[in-house]
Design a protein around this motif. Structure first.
Motif, PDB file in Angstrom:
ATOM      1  N   PHE A 257      26.764  62.689  -3.268  1.00  0.00           N
ATOM      2  CA  PHE A 257      25.386  62.362  -2.924  1.00  0.00           C
ATOM      3  C   PHE A 257      24.453  62.546  -4.113  1.00  0.00           C
ATOM      4  O   PHE A 257      23.490  61.798  -4.296  1.00  0.00           O
ATOM      5  CB  PHE A 257      24.901  63.233  -1.762  1.00  0.00           C
ATOM      6  N   ALA A 258      24.732  63.566  -4.910  1.00  0.00           N
ATOM      7  CA  ALA A 258      23.847  63.889  -6.032  1.00  0.00           C
ATOM      8  C   ALA A 258      23.962  62.879  -7.170  1.00  0.00           C
ATOM      9  O   ALA A 258      22.988  62.604  -7.858  1.00  0.00           O
ATOM     10  CB  ALA A 258      24.160  65.291  -6.553  1.00  0.00           C
ATOM     11  N   LYS A 259      25.164  62.300  -7.364  1.00  0.00           N
ATOM     12  CA  LYS A 259      25.394  61.509  -8.567  1.00  0.00           C
ATOM     13  C   LYS A 259      25.706  60.035  -8.335  1.00  0.00           C
ATOM     14  O   LYS A 259      25.510  59.217  -9.225  1.00  0.00           O
ATOM     15  CB  LYS A 259      26.552  62.119  -9.372  1.00  0.00           C
ATOM     16  N   SER A 260      26.214  59.709  -7.161  1.00  0.00           N
ATOM     17  CA  SER A 260      26.714  58.349  -6.941  1.00  0.00           C
ATOM     18  C   SER A 260      25.596  57.321  -6.954  1.00  0.00           C
ATOM     19  O   SER A 260      24.517  57.539  -6.414  1.00  0.00           O
ATOM     20  CB  SER A 260      27.460  58.281  -5.615  1.00  0.00           C
ATOM     21  N   LYS A 261      25.889  56.176  -7.555  1.00  0.00           N
ATOM     22  CA  LYS A 261      24.995  55.024  -7.520  1.00  0.00           C
ATOM     23  C   LYS A 261      25.602  53.921  -6.644  1.00  0.00           C
ATOM     24  O   LYS A 261      25.159  52.775  -6.698  1.00  0.00           O
ATOM     25  CB  LYS A 261      24.757  54.476  -8.929  1.00  0.00           C
TER      26      LYS A 261
ATOM     27  N   PRO B 282      26.214  52.679  -2.964  1.00  0.00           N
ATOM     28  CA  PRO B 282      25.837  52.853  -1.558  1.00  0.00           C
ATOM     29  C   PRO B 282      27.033  52.920  -0.615  1.00  0.00           C
ATOM     30  O   PRO B 282      27.039  53.697   0.341  1.00  0.00           O
ATOM     31  CB  PRO B 282      24.982  51.614  -1.261  1.00  0.00           C
ATOM     32  N   ARG B 283      28.059  52.112  -0.878  1.00  0.00           N
ATOM     33  CA  ARG B 283      29.229  52.098   0.001  1.00  0.00           C
ATOM     34  C   ARG B 283      29.938  53.449  -0.009  1.00  0.00           C
ATOM     35  O   ARG B 283      30.366  53.939   1.047  1.00  0.00           O
ATOM     36  CB  ARG B 283      30.181  50.984  -0.441  1.00  0.00           C
ATOM     37  N   LEU B 284      30.041  54.058  -1.173  1.00  0.00           N
ATOM     38  CA  LEU B 284      30.694  55.369  -1.272  1.00  0.00           C
ATOM     39  C   LEU B 284      29.886  56.414  -0.504  1.00  0.00           C
ATOM     40  O   LEU B 284      30.442  57.241   0.216  1.00  0.00           O
ATOM     41  CB  LEU B 284      30.836  55.771  -2.745  1.00  0.00           C
ATOM     42  N   THR B 285      28.563  56.371  -0.669  1.00  0.00           N
ATOM     43  CA  THR B 285      27.696  57.311   0.056  1.00  0.00           C
ATOM     44  C   THR B 285      27.852  57.133   1.561  1.00  0.00           C
ATOM     45  O   THR B 285      27.985  58.103   2.305  1.00  0.00           O
ATOM     46  CB  THR B 285      26.226  57.101  -0.342  1.00  0.00           C
ATOM     47  N   GLU B 286      27.847  55.879   2.010  1.00  0.00           N
ATOM     48  CA  GLU B 286      27.993  55.593   3.442  1.00  0.00           C
ATOM     49  C   GLU B 286      29.297  56.175   3.981  1.00  0.00           C
ATOM     50  O   GLU B 286      29.319  56.824   5.043  1.00  0.00           O
ATOM     51  CB  GLU B 286      27.990  54.081   3.653  1.00  0.00           C
ATOM     52  N   ILE B 287      30.395  55.959   3.267  1.00  0.00           N
ATOM     53  CA  ILE B 287      31.708  56.427   3.736  1.00  0.00           C
ATOM     54  C   ILE B 287      31.742  57.952   3.798  1.00  0.00           C
ATOM     55  O   ILE B 287      32.240  58.540   4.770  1.00  0.00           O
ATOM     56  CB  ILE B 287      32.830  55.897   2.820  1.00  0.00           C
ATOM     57  N   CYS B 288      31.190  58.594   2.787  1.00  0.00           N
ATOM     58  CA  CYS B 288      31.204  60.061   2.762  1.00  0.00           C
ATOM     59  C   CYS B 288      30.396  60.643   3.927  1.00  0.00           C
ATOM     60  O   CYS B 288      30.816  61.604   4.580  1.00  0.00           O
ATOM     61  CB  CYS B 288      30.665  60.576   1.428  1.00  0.00           C
ATOM     62  N   VAL B 289      29.208  60.061   4.195  1.00  0.00           N
ATOM     63  CA  VAL B 289      28.414  60.519   5.342  1.00  0.00           C
ATOM     64  C   VAL B 289      29.169  60.233   6.638  1.00  0.00           C
ATOM     65  O   VAL B 289      29.170  61.051   7.572  1.00  0.00           O
ATOM     66  CB  VAL B 289      27.032  59.833   5.367  1.00  0.00           C
TER      67      VAL B 289
ATOM     68  N   GLN C 266      19.932  70.058   3.771  1.00  0.00           N
ATOM     69  CA  GLN C 266      18.807  69.406   3.081  1.00  0.00           C
ATOM     70  C   GLN C 266      19.227  68.090   2.441  1.00  0.00           C
ATOM     71  O   GLN C 266      18.498  67.089   2.488  1.00  0.00           O
ATOM     72  CB  GLN C 266      18.237  70.347   2.008  1.00  0.00           C
ATOM     73  N   VAL C 267      20.427  68.085   1.849  1.00  0.00           N
ATOM     74  CA  VAL C 267      20.922  66.862   1.199  1.00  0.00           C
ATOM     75  C   VAL C 267      21.134  65.755   2.227  1.00  0.00           C
ATOM     76  O   VAL C 267      20.829  64.583   1.975  1.00  0.00           O
ATOM     77  CB  VAL C 267      22.238  67.157   0.440  1.00  0.00           C
TER      78      VAL C 267
END
Length: 431
Positions: A58-62, A64-71, A95-96
Motif C-alpha cells: 500500500f505504501a509503495k505500489s503504483k 491499482p490492480r495489485l492494491t485491489e488484490i491485496c485489500v 489507518q492505512v
C-alpha cells in the motif's frame, strides 16, 4: 512464494506513473485471493505476516490492480473472527486501510468497502472501527465523494452498506456526519484524501447515490432508503433533510416518485408488498417525518399529493390480500415449525409497514379540503372501495382523522359519505 515478491513493491515505477501487473504474477496472486476464502489458508497467510507485507504494498505500489488484490485478500481473511480481531487491533494497518477509501480506483474502493463492512459486522471489533472512523473526519469526505460522484452501482451499494451499518451502530457518529459540511470536524485527516473537496452535506450525497442505484439494484435502493430513515430517528437528521437549500423538495420528489410510479403499482400482484416491505417502510417513514415537520412546504400541499394517498391505500389493500394468503399458507404448513417461524417474521415486518402507512395516511387525510377530495374522487384515488379500506385500517386508532375526513367528504359526495357511515357505525354523527 507468491506474495513474497510483492514485498519490495514489484509494480513501482519511476516518476510515480501507474503500472500493470505481469500477467503471470497477477494470475498467481489471484489464486491466493481465491484460496484465502479458506480458513486454513487465511491462517497460514496471517502466520506468514501477509498483513505486514500488504502494508508495504500500500505504501509503495503504483499498481491499482495489485492494491485491489491485496485489500481483497485481507477482506477474505477478515471473514474469520480471530484474524479479523488481529487486523482490527493493528492501529497502523487500520489507518492505512482507511486511506484506501480515498483511492481513485473503483475496484480498490469496492474491496476496501467490503473489508470495512466485514469488520463492522463482527461485534467484537465493530466499536474499534467506529471509533477509528469517528477520529478521521476525512473518511466522511471520501465516502461523500464516492456517493455523490461514482457511477459504479456495485461500489455505491457497498459504500451504502458501510454507511448504513455505521449509522446503525453509532448515533454519535451519525450526528457528527449530519452536522458535517457547514461545520468541519476537527481531528486527524487521511494523508492522501482528495484535495479541495466540495463542502459535502450528507443528504444530497445519499440522494445522488440513490438515484444512481434505483433502477439497477433494488437491494441498493433499500440500503439508501434505510440510511434516510435512520437520519429521521434524530431531530438533527430531519432538519438536515427539510432544511436543505431546496427545503427538502428533491428528497420528497424522489420518494414520492418511487411510491407513486415504481413500487407496489396497480398492475403488480398483491404479493409484491411482501418483496418490497422493507424499502416501502423506510420510504414512508421518511415521508411521514417530512410531512409532519413541513406542512407549510409547497411540495406537501394536498392538491399535489392525491396520487400518494391513492398509493398508500393500495399498499394497505395489498397487505390485506397478503394477510389472507398468509392464513391459507399457515393452515397448509401448520406442522412445519420453520415455516411458521418465517410466517411470524413476515407478519412482523408487514405490521411495521402497516403502522407507518396508517400514520402517514391519517395525517394526510386530516389536511384534505373539499377541493382536494373532489379531485381525488375525480381521479379515482377515492371511491367506496378505497375509502372503506382506509377506514378499516385506520379505525379505531385514528378515529379523529377519519371523522375529520368524513366531514369533508360529506361536502364533496354526500352519497358516498352516507354509505361509509352506514358501513362504519362508530362514525355516525352524535346528536
Amino acid at each position: 512464494q507468491v506474495i513474497a515478491p510483492a514485498e519490495p513493491d514489484p509494480a513501482a515505477s519511476p516518476g510515480g506513473a501507474r503500472t500493470e501487473l505481469d500477467e503471470e504474477m497477477e494470475n498467481d496472486i489471484c489464486k491466493v485471493w481465491d484460496m484465502s476464502m479458506d480458513e486454513d489458508v487465511a491462517l497460514f497467510l496471517q502466520e506468514f505476516n501477509a498483513p505486514d507485507i500488504f502494508m508495504g504494498v500500500f505504501a509503495k505500489s503504483k499498481c491499482p490492480r495489485l492494491t485491489e488484490i491485496c485489500v481483497g485478500i485481507l477482506g477474505n481473511m477478515a471473514c474469520f473472527q480471530d484474524i479479523c480481531m488481529s487486523i482490527s487491533k493493528d492501529e497502523n494497518l487500520g489507518q492505512v486501510l482507511l486511506q484506501r477509501l480515498c483511492d481513485s480506483d473503483s475496484p480498490t474502493l469496492l474491496e476496501t468497502s467490503r473489508l470495512l463492512l466485514t469488520c463492522l459486522s463482527q461485534p467484537e471489533v465493530a466499536n474499534v472501527w467506529v471509533e477509528r472512523i469517528r477520529e478521521n473526519p476525512s473518511v466522511y469526505d471520501c465516502v461523500c465523494f464516492i456517493m455523490s460522484s461514482s457511477t459504479n452501482v456495485e461500489l455505491l451499494v457497498k459504500v451504502g452498506e458501510v454507511v448504513d451499518k455505521l449509522f446503525d451502530l453509532d448515533e454519535e457518529l451519525m450526528l457528527n456526519w449530519i452536522k458535517n459540511g457547514s461545520c468541519r470536524s476537527v481531528g486527524p485527516s487521511l494523508d492522501d484524501s482528495p484535495e479541495e473537496l466540495p463542502d459535502f452535506k450528507i443528504v444530497p450525497c445519499i440522494l445522488e447515490a440513490a438515484k444512481q442505484v434505483r433502477s439497477d439494484n433494488p437491494e441498493g435502493l433499500d440500503v439508501y432508503m434505510h440510511i434516510l430513515q435512520l437520519l429521521t430517528t434524530v431531530d438533527e437528521g430531519i432538519q438536515a433533510i427539510v432544511q436543505a437549500p431546496d427545503g427538502g423538495k428533491e428528497t420528497w420528489g424522489l420518494l414520492y416518485d418511487l411510491v407513486c410510479q415504481e413500487l407496489c403499482q396497480p398492475d403488480d400482484p398483491p404479493i409484491i408488498v411482501q418483496e418490497q416491505k422493507t424499502v416501502l417502510a423506510s420510504i414512508l417513514s421518511v415521508l411521514s417525518a417530512m410531512f409532519a415537520s413541513q406542512t407549510e412546504q409547497e411540495y406537501t400541499r394536498m392538491r399535489k399529493n392525491m396520487p400518494l394517498i391513492g398509493s398508500l391505500i393500495r399498499i394497505l389493500q395489498y397487505m390485506e390480500g397478503c394477510g389472507k394468503r398468509a392464513v391459507d399458507n399457515s393452515k397448509e404448513s401448520e406442522q412445519e415449525e420453520t415455516g411458521r417461524t418465517d410466517l411470524n417474521e413476515e407478519d412482523f415486518h408487514l405490521k411495521i409497514l402497516k403502522d407507518i402507512c396508517c400514520e402517514l395516511l391519517s395525517n394526510m387525510l386530516q389536511e384534505l379540503t373539499k377541493e382536494n377530495t373532489l379531485e381525488g374522487l375525480h381521479q379515482g384515488h377515492l371511491n367506496e372501495q378505497t375509502c372503506s379500506c382506509a377506514f378499516q385500517n385506520l379505525l379505531p386508532l385514528y378515529f379523529t382523522s377519519v371523522e375529520s375526513f368524513l366531514e369533508v367528504l360529506r361536502e364533496a359526495d354526500q352519497t358516498l359519505a352516507d354509505k361509509l357511515e352506514k358501513r362504519f357505525p362508530s362514525l355516525k354523527v352524535h346528536t
